[in-house]
Design an enzyme around this catalytic site. Structure first.
Site, PDB file in Angstrom:
ATOM      1  N   TRP A   1       0.807  -1.225   0.000  1.00 19.58           N
ATOM      2  CA  TRP A   1       0.000   0.000   0.000  1.00 19.58           C
ATOM      3  C   TRP A   1       0.837   1.271   0.000  1.00 19.58           C
ATOM      4  O   TRP A   1       0.320   2.344  -0.263  1.00 19.58           O
ATOM      5  CB  TRP A   1      -0.925   0.024   1.223  1.00 19.58           C
ATOM      6  CG  TRP A   1      -0.230  -0.356   2.506  1.00 19.58           C
ATOM      7  CD1 TRP A   1      -0.255  -1.581   3.120  1.00 19.58           C
ATOM      8  CD2 TRP A   1       0.629   0.460   3.319  1.00 19.58           C
ATOM      9  NE1 TRP A   1       0.526  -1.573   4.248  1.00 19.58           N
ATOM     10  CE2 TRP A   1       1.072  -0.328   4.398  1.00 19.58           C
ATOM     11  CE3 TRP A   1       1.049   1.787   3.246  1.00 19.58           C
ATOM     12  CZ2 TRP A   1       1.926   0.152   5.391  1.00 19.58           C
ATOM     13  CZ3 TRP A   1       1.899   2.278   4.223  1.00 19.58           C
ATOM     14  CH2 TRP A   1       2.330   1.461   5.281  1.00 19.58           C
TER      15      TRP A   1
ATOM     16  N   LYS B   1      -2.213  -8.036  -8.108  1.00 17.83           N
ATOM     17  CA  LYS B   1      -2.964  -8.130  -6.871  1.00 17.83           C
ATOM     18  C   LYS B   1      -2.515  -6.962  -5.996  1.00 17.83           C
ATOM     19  O   LYS B   1      -1.492  -7.024  -5.334  1.00 17.83           O
ATOM     20  CB  LYS B   1      -2.693  -9.470  -6.180  1.00 17.83           C
ATOM     21  CG  LYS B   1      -3.838 -10.029  -5.341  1.00 17.83           C
ATOM     22  CD  LYS B   1      -4.332  -9.102  -4.248  1.00 17.83           C
ATOM     23  CE  LYS B   1      -3.343  -9.008  -3.113  1.00 17.83           C
ATOM     24  NZ  LYS B   1      -3.869  -8.138  -2.009  1.00 17.83           N
TER      25      LYS B   1
ATOM     26  N   SER C   1       6.440  -7.741   3.052  1.00 19.19           N
ATOM     27  CA  SER C   1       7.163  -8.147   4.253  1.00 19.19           C
ATOM     28  C   SER C   1       8.047  -9.364   4.003  1.00 19.19           C
ATOM     29  O   SER C   1       7.770 -10.193   3.134  1.00 19.19           O
ATOM     30  CB  SER C   1       6.165  -8.468   5.373  1.00 19.19           C
ATOM     31  OG  SER C   1       5.489  -9.682   5.110  1.00 19.19           O
TER      32      SER C   1
ATOM     33  N   GLU D   1      11.135  -7.714  -3.381  1.00 19.11           N
ATOM     34  CA  GLU D   1      11.726  -6.596  -2.631  1.00 19.11           C
ATOM     35  C   GLU D   1      11.071  -6.621  -1.265  1.00 19.11           C
ATOM     36  O   GLU D   1       9.872  -6.362  -1.130  1.00 19.11           O
ATOM     37  CB  GLU D   1      11.474  -5.253  -3.313  1.00 19.11           C
ATOM     38  CG  GLU D   1      12.125  -4.112  -2.555  1.00 19.11           C
ATOM     39  CD  GLU D   1      11.746  -2.745  -3.084  1.00 19.11           C
ATOM     40  OE1 GLU D   1      12.125  -1.749  -2.438  1.00 19.11           O
ATOM     41  OE2 GLU D   1      11.065  -2.665  -4.123  1.00 19.11           O
TER      42      GLU D   1
ATOM     43  N   CYS E   1      10.202   1.047   2.835  1.00 16.09           N
ATOM     44  CA  CYS E   1      11.018  -0.107   3.222  1.00 16.09           C
ATOM     45  C   CYS E   1      12.504   0.202   3.114  1.00 16.09           C
ATOM     46  O   CYS E   1      13.315  -0.468   3.768  1.00 16.09           O
ATOM     47  CB  CYS E   1      10.646  -1.329   2.390  1.00 16.09           C
ATOM     48  SG  CYS E   1      10.909  -1.135   0.630  1.00 16.09           S
TER      49      CYS E   1
END
Length: 362
Positions: A136, A160, A212, A233, A267
């Site tokens: 997101w 997705k 994650s 990633e 991230c």
């Protein structure tokens, strides 16, 4: 909420932004079959013709930037400046890939096994149907850049998106169609990752995942069982080193941008700074001065530097990290508080000192 519905809430005020039908796992196989049929024809299109679609897409992204910005902000709560950076990066990436693809995918002669007697040619073939699972935090840039590379190489794509940001993904699909991408080559599958992930892995020929590390491990194993390609990633928390010869003001400015850009939800963002004793006091003083100037809030104006966190879960996680750190001996130099007066998920840009390895925030 009905099991067959996806309800998207606006982080700015926790109101409902939109409702979509959720894709069922049994619908994924049909989507794969449609994509596979469309991909066969697309693979025969010359790369330069494919690239024209993405040159048009890059122009459309810039021309549609206000609509894209509004959608990104509605689903993520990020500041408009952060959303603008995302849109510009998407347009740049798509244009670069479109320019590079013809050269990168051109057949190339390689040295033969026996010099002068044998000849080897390298050809690039599409793998078929590529599945993409995106998070997101960058709901437009990540799928645009991932999908552009896969489609330029002659593949079809099933995307997705995260359940919080399906409308941004659907807007990308609309722009791709307007740019001239043939039907069936790019399909958005809104829905739960836990429900759709296994079906997606079971049908595609390559999977790209951004998210994650624990989920990445599970998907890597699933892809390995099918012997299909897997790109990922995953999460990372990057340390910054400030050494004795550093320009303290520039180092502080870089830290603020890398730590608090995109509301800190990156991230590859900076989470920790290690500062040598010779410049520690000067660096911290400069850092705190620049953090104090950050403008926090919600809205579609250009006068905010830091927007809302994306969800109640994110707010709970950030709050818990600060509470845990302080309980274990860290101290707050800046921020450290939720700001419900600004928005339900707003949290002040926070600087902690005295953080040790056993603290969750580290």
């Amino acid at each position: 909420m009905a099991a067959d519905q996806l309800v998207v809430r606006r982080p700015w005020d926790d109101t409902v932004y939109g409702v979509l039908p959720a894709t069922r796992p049994d619908q994924v196989a049909a989507a794969v079959a449609t994509a596979r049929h469309a991909q066969r024809a697309w693979a025969g299109v010359p790369v330069r013709e494919r690239a024209q679609v993405f040159n048009r897409l890059a122009r459309l992204i810039l021309a549609s930037r206000d609509r894209i910005l509004d959608t990104i902000q509605a689903e993520t709560g990020k500041a408009r400046l952060s959303a603008f950076e995302e849109v510009l990066d998407a347009a740049r990436a798509v244009r670069v890939f479109a320019r590079q693809a013809p050269g990168l995918l051109r057949p190339a002669r390689r040295p033969g096994a026996i010099p002068l007697l044998t000849r080897t040619m390298e050809h690039h073939r599409p793998v078929g149907v590529v599945g993409i699972i995106n998070p997101w935090n960058y709901p437009f840039n990540l799928p645009a850049s991932d999908a552009a590379q896969a489609l330029l190489a002659g593949n079809a794509v099933l995307l997705k998106p995260d359940s919080q940001t399906p409308f941004t993904a659907l807007l990308l699909a609309e722009l791709l169609a307007e740019a001239g991408l043939p039907d069936g080559l790019f399909t958005v599958l809104p829905g739960s990752g836990a429900a759709l992930g296994p079906a997606l892995v079971a049908g595609v020929d390559h999977l790209m995942f951004t998210g994650s590390t624990p989920t990445g491990r599970l998907l890597a194993v699933a892809c390995a069982e099918r012997l299909i390609g897997f790109s990922a990633e995953l999460g990372g928390k990057n340390p910054l080193l400030v050494l004795a010869d550093a320009d303290v003001r520039a180092a502080a400015a870089g830290t603020v941008r890398a730590a608090f850009g995109n509301t800190g939800q990156v991230c590859v963002g900076i989470e920790r700074a290690y500062v040598v004793a010779e410049v520690y006091d000067a660096f911290v003083a400069e850092l705190l001065e620049q953090v104090a100037r950050l403008r926090l809030g919600v809205g579609d104006g250009w006068d905010l530097d830091v927007g809302s966190l994306t969800s109640a879960a994110q707010l709970d996680a950030v709050s818990a990290h600060v509470v845990d750190a302080v309980a274990r001996g860290a101290y707050v130099l800046a921020g450290g508080r939720a700001r419900p007066d600004l928005g339900p998920y707003c949290f002040e840009p926070t600087v902690l000192a005295g953080v040790t390895a056993e603290m969750a925030v580290c």
